[in-house]
Scaffold this active site. Structure first.
Site, PDB file in Angstrom:
ATOM      1  CG  ASP A 104      -8.213   9.683  25.812  1.00  0.00           C
ATOM      2  OD1 ASP A 104      -9.235   9.322  25.209  1.00  0.00           O
ATOM      3  OD2 ASP A 104      -8.069   9.561  27.038  1.00  0.00           O
ATOM      4  CD1 TRP A 135     -13.158   8.947  22.531  1.00  0.00           C
ATOM      5  CD2 TRP A 135     -14.897  10.113  23.343  1.00  0.00           C
ATOM      6  NE1 TRP A 135     -13.100   8.904  23.903  1.00  0.00           N
ATOM      7  CE2 TRP A 135     -14.144   9.599  24.429  1.00  0.00           C
ATOM      8  CE3 TRP A 135     -16.016  10.881  23.621  1.00  0.00           C
ATOM      9  CZ2 TRP A 135     -14.496   9.844  25.754  1.00  0.00           C
ATOM     10  CZ3 TRP A 135     -16.368  11.120  24.942  1.00  0.00           C
ATOM     11  CH2 TRP A 135     -15.612  10.609  25.984  1.00  0.00           C
ATOM     12  CD  GLU A 137      -9.004   1.164  27.830  1.00  0.00           C
ATOM     13  OE1 GLU A 137      -8.963   1.170  29.062  1.00  0.00           O
ATOM     14  OE2 GLU A 137      -9.926   1.685  27.175  1.00  0.00           O
ATOM     15  CG  ASP A 180      -2.921 -16.724  38.046  1.00  0.00           C
ATOM     16  OD1 ASP A 180      -1.853 -16.075  38.067  1.00  0.00           O
ATOM     17  OD2 ASP A 180      -3.894 -16.493  38.788  1.00  0.00           O
ATOM     18  CD  GLU A 210      -8.243   6.343  32.914  1.00  0.00           C
ATOM     19  OE1 GLU A 210      -7.598   5.513  33.589  1.00  0.00           O
ATOM     20  OE2 GLU A 210      -9.009   6.019  31.994  1.00  0.00           O
TER      21      GLU A 210
HETATM   22  C1  BGC Z   1      -9.886   5.312  28.093  1.00  0.00           C
HETATM   23  C2  BGC Z   1     -10.117   6.762  27.813  1.00  0.00           C
HETATM   24  C3  BGC Z   1     -11.165   6.841  26.767  1.00  0.00           C
HETATM   25  C4  BGC Z   1     -12.398   6.281  27.394  1.00  0.00           C
HETATM   26  C5  BGC Z   1     -13.605   6.389  26.547  1.00  0.00           C
HETATM   27  C6  BGC Z   1     -11.119   4.805  28.711  1.00  0.00           C
HETATM   28  O1  BGC Z   1     -11.020   3.507  29.117  1.00  0.00           O
HETATM   29  O2  BGC Z   1      -8.766   5.109  28.863  1.00  0.00           O
HETATM   30  O3  BGC Z   1      -8.986   7.430  27.710  1.00  0.00           O
HETATM   31  O4  BGC Z   1     -11.327   8.048  26.163  1.00  0.00           O
HETATM   32  O5  BGC Z   1     -12.199   4.992  27.869  1.00  0.00           O
HETATM   33  O6  BGC Z   1     -14.510   5.428  26.705  1.00  0.00           O
END
Ligand code: BGC
Length: 942
Positions: A517, A568, A510, A171, A798
């Site tokens: 991913d 990752w 985000e 807002d 997700e």
């Molecule tokens: C994301 C994921 C990611 C993960 C890792 C999430 O908020 O959307 O896709 O791999 O955080 O911390």
């Protein structure tokens, strides 16, 4: 219409015939590409690699030689004059990675090229249709343009900002207005050619004489702006006019200074643009018009523009014809020149973001007076394009969401801080006004429309899907509508999240390049669109985000820092390897290789001499599993082993023999340590103890909340050990049984998160349990892919439990691509299309006949051309048609009770032209085939 079997066969033959005729007509090389793109504009690779595709239905078709001509003009090329490069006749079967080896290329060189090939009998093809590329600015010193913007509007907005509005709050957002910059210039001689280069620390749209210079969006993309920024180049010869001309740009915050995750100004406060127009005249002279202190600036109709928050456009404030020649800008302010950042400018290596599809409302409802909800029928990433006749000052807002609440109003509870609202303030005056936001995008299926004075129709707002503009590379369809729906959902999930960088999601605040991913869904993506250039760009982002100690970051471009993130981090190894394995892109692998080595060295140090992870190592594990976390030590060792194995293979592929030996030995040591620490005699895998007091999750989210040894998250540990080759045959057999039992214990459902799910189906195939894989694939109860679809998903989610009440709304994206990985399994198993070694030189065709299906058709446009399988079964009759591109061979596995029942083109298969019986294996006759098209049938299916 009811077709008899005979007529179905006739129909199939006719289709194949027409397919074959098309192939015959197209026997000249086609699909010419340079640096993995069609006709790229503004590249800076001085020895660009060329490629083409051959198609032929002829069996055993192959290329024995090629000739490439590259000319400096299309006229010369038409006369077969390769004044830049004539490769001559080169005896080679190569159709890609042909590195340009002509006269040295300089900035702005136009290159027109074509190729012809010779077949196996020495017969030449016709020349291909011409293609082109042109060079961008190759040396930093050639950039005469300076970084410009205008800082005053932001400073004023900041001064006026209330002190309590510092945090991100939908807002009271701080959204300083984008600025417009412009200059005028004269052209008074005949123009030979004109080239424009533009780079932005932020986002920009460039206008020349009133028109946008391209239909690209989000120029010039997202990089770590501290290190590099990309430029786009355009041939604008046709856009200039004699006399007055005008060059202008709109500059918006974008990823540079706009909101990303939960903050803004990530790289700086004031966005900038650098533009350079080089006009070359027919008399040999030339001028450069470039951004600098003489430019003028103003704020225009665009009052807010933020990637996450949306745009606001007041059409009444349109500053006249500021983009047009002759506009009087004497009241405009000067510009701010320079930038505290001094990144190097390179040519963008990937395709631009563009509009890739449009969706019209399927239904329009009015849940409350004046509030309309448009259902576009498909979840995707993009914006709405509004068309209306309004009154002056009428404010119309488009707000976006992926789902509706039970009362039919828009659900935005999962968007975190993203305001996702685009507002248009009408100019009025009886005009039809059309507006499409330019510097924002949203993830949505529904649009809430307010501020209208009439009921909208399907043309009032059209959904415009945005995404990196890549060519489609494949398709899958079969007799089960649910799987067809799944393949469509996967396609749209991937397209929605390839927005210059691979993002985790397109809707909430985000949208980061989370590496796991992207890595997990990458191979599935290769079967949907041609992602080679897109990932070439992202591999650089990964490298830019690598820590000095060798550790890769969990996001690229890096936005959350570097922390321990096995599963990752490994993207830094897995992604370059995947690009090589899929496209044979040796250069990509070569340039990533040193970083890959540094990473594995780092991992080795992290684990110490025993190669087991320190007990207090805090990591995330199999993300978003179904209350079934994997022991973290098992998880991170499995990835360490896997990346080491891939590095060994990469070293081998690059001819680095010593390295290969070294990494092979390391892999064997990790494997031995893994077995010693975790694998019991009866093939169970048990994780080590977490140190008392060690905190499990390293960041918010609920993917890693439990200690798996206590609660029994079993599947992923077996999946990873099997898929990554960590067990010897006897142990693998036992582990396989434990895996199947763990699935059975979940009532034949998976409990894996994003990492485990990627490998789950592969592991089941590896242990010979496709029956279980089929079962999981066809499930439609929670948790399963079918459950997404049954719960209304048109993209994948997700979380497996996204629609269930317990799902945490702050982390519940309905457009997340990690679970798309299953598409690779579908193509490779139901479609049966696999590469045996890198880049589909040798192909394996081994369709697994899913008993739930009566037919399946799978197409994949590989780097060497189209690979296609179609199978159908009817009354125990199996028909399998296979197409393999020239220059390749395949081993085809035809399921059959015995070899004598297998025919090809109506003849015993072993006797057919181009077909050779090899052996019997896994209930199938195995045949070696040359390239071409084949029609197998077998009278019984085991
Ligand atoms: C994301 C994921 C990611 C993960 C890792 C999430 O908020 O959307 O896709 O791999 O955080 O911390």
């Amino acid at each position: 219409m009811h077709l008899t079997n005979v007529s179905k066969r006739i129909l199939r033959c006719l289709t194949i015939l027409s397919l074959n005729t098309a192939f015959l007509q197209a026997s000249t090389p086609g699909k010419l590409r340079c640096e993995a793109r069609a006709n790229p504009a503004g590249i800076d690779v001085t020895t660009p690699r060329l490629s083409w595709i051959l198609q032929s239905a002829e069996r055993g078709a192959r290329q024995s030689a090629y000739q490439v001509l590259v000319a400096s003009s299309s006229a010369k090329l038409a006369k077969d004059q390769g004044d830049l490069w004539d490769s001559g006749k080169v005896e080679s079967a190569d159709t890609f990675n042909i590195a340009y080896a002509g006269s040295p290329l300089v900035s702005e060189n136009r290159c027109y090229w074509k190729v012809r090939t010779w077949d196996g009998t020495g017969k030449p093809s016709a020349w291909s249709a011409p293609a082109s590329w042109f060079m961008g600015l190759l040396k930093p010193s050639e950039w005469q343009g300076q970084w410009i913007g205008w800082d005053a509007p932001r400073a004023a907005a900041e001064a006026a900002r209330s002190p309590d509005a510092k945090a991100v709050n939908k807002d009271s957002l701080f959204l300083p207005p984008p600025v417009q910059v412009r200059t005028g210039f004269q052209v008074d001689k005949q123009v030979q050619r004109a080239t424009l280069h533009a780079a932005a620390l932020g986002l920009t749209d460039i206008y020349l004489n009133g028109k946008r210079v391209s239909d690209d969006s989000f120029t010039s993309g997202w990089t770590d702006y501290h290190q590099r920024v990309y430029a786009r180049s355009y041939d604008v010869t046709g856009m200039l006019r004699q006399g007055d001309n005008a060059l202008g740009a709109v500059i918006a915050d974008g990823w540079f200074s706009g909101h990303v995750l939960n903050a803004r100004d990530g790289y700086g406060k004031n966005p900038r643009v650098q533009v350079q127009l080089h006009v070359e005249y027919a008399d040999g002279s030339s001028t450069v018009v470039a951004t600098g202190p003489a430019w003028k600036s103003a704020v225009g109709a665009l009052q807010e523009a933020d990637l996450l928050m949306g745009e606001t456009y007041d059409a009444r404030a349109e500053t006249g014809k500021w983009r047009e020649p002759g506009f009087d800008d004497h009241t405009w302010a000067g510009v701010s020149v320079g930038s505290p950042l001094n990144p190097t400018v390179h040519a963008h290596p990937g395709e631009p973001v563009r509009a890739i599809a449009e969706f019209k409302a399927k239904t329009i409802t009015q849940p409350s007076p004046g509030v309309y909800i448009l259902d576009l029928g498909q979840n995707f990433a993009g914006v709405g394009r509004l068309t209306l006749k309004g009154t002056p000052g009428q404010k119309v807002a488009m707000r976006y969401g992926e789902r509706l609440k039970p009362d039919g109003t828009l659900y935005t509870g999962n968007l975190r801080d993203a305001r996702v609202t685009d507002t248009y303030i009408c100019r009025g005056g009886g005009l039809i006004e059309t507006w499409q936001p330019r510097f924002t995008y949203h993830g949505f299926r529904f649009i809430e429309l307010t501020g209208l004075t009439h009921k909208p129709d399907a043309d009032t707002v059209v959904g415009v899907a945005l995404g990196t503009d890549m060519a489609r590379a494949g398709s899958f369809s079969c007799s089960d509508p649910m799987l067809n729906q799944l393949s469509n959902a996967i396609y749209w999930t991937l397209r929605s999240n390839y927005m210059d960088v691979p993002t985790d999601c397109p809707q909430r605040s985000e949208r980061l390049g989370w590496t796991a991913d992207a890595m997990i869904s990458m191979r599935a993506a290769t079967f949907n669109t041609d992602v080679q250039a897109f990932f070439t760009k992202w591999l650089v982002d990964i490298a830019d985000a690598q820590g000095k100690n060798g550790q890769f970051a969990p996001t690229a471009p890096s936005r959350v820092g570097i922390f321990n993130s096995p599963g990752w981090e490994d993207a830094g190894v897995i992604c370059p390897w995947t690009i090589y394995a899929t496209y044979g892109d040796r250069r990509a692998l070569e340039s990533a290789y040193p970083g890959m080595v540094r990473f594995i060295d780092y991992c080795e140090k992290r684990f110490g001499p025993g190669l087991v992870p320190p007990a207090d190592l805090q990591i995330m594990d199999d993300w978003l599993n179904v209350s079934a976390g994997t022991p973290k030590d098992v998880f991170c060792m499995a990835y360490f082993a896997h990346s080491t194995k891939l590095l060994e293979t990469a070293a081998e592929a690059l001819g680095k023999r010593e390295d290969a030996v070294k990494f092979h030995a390391l892999f064997e040591r990790i494997k031995a340590a893994f077995n010693h620490e975790y694998v019991t005699d009866d093939g169970r895998i048990q994780g080590g103890e977490l140190k008392p007091g060690a905190k499990a999750p390293t960041r918010a989210g609920d993917g890693v909340v439990e200690d798996a040894r206590l609660k029994g998250g079993l599947q992923t540990r077996y999946v990873l050990a099997i898929a990554f080759g960590l067990l010897d045959a006897d142990k693998q057999k036992l582990a396989g049984e434990h895996l199947v039992k763990a699935i059975e214990e979940r009532d034949w459902h998976l409990s894996t998160g994003i990492h485990g799910t990627k490998e789950l189906m592969n592991a089941l195939t590896k242990i010979g349990r496709n029956d279980v894989a089929f079962r999981l694939l066809h499930n439609d109860t929670y948790p399963s892919w079918g459950f997404f679809l049954k719960s209304g998903g048109t993209t994948l989610w997700e979380r497996w439990n996204g629609s269930l009440p317990e799902a945490d709304p702050s982390m519940n994206s309905f457009n997340h691509y990690a679970f798309c990985a299953v598409y690779q399994w579908m193509v490779e198993n139901i479609g049966g299309i696999r590469s045996d070694g890198p880049a589909y030189k040798k192909i394996l065709i081994a369709p697994q006949i899913d008993p739930n299906l009566t037919h399946a058709e799978t197409r994949y446009d590989s780097i060497r051309g189209r690979i296609e399988t179609r199978w159908s079964k009817e009354d125990q009759q199996l028909s399998l048609s296979v197409t393999i591109p020239p220059n390749t061979t395949a081993d085809v596995f035809v399921p059959a009770v015995e070899n004598s029942v297998v025919t090809e083109g109506g003849r015993p298969a072993g006797m057919a032209e181009g077909v050779k019986f090899l052996r019997r294996e896994s209930g199938a006759g195995v045949y070696a085939v040359q390239s071409g098209h084949y029609e197998f049938s077998s009278s019984c299916i085991p």
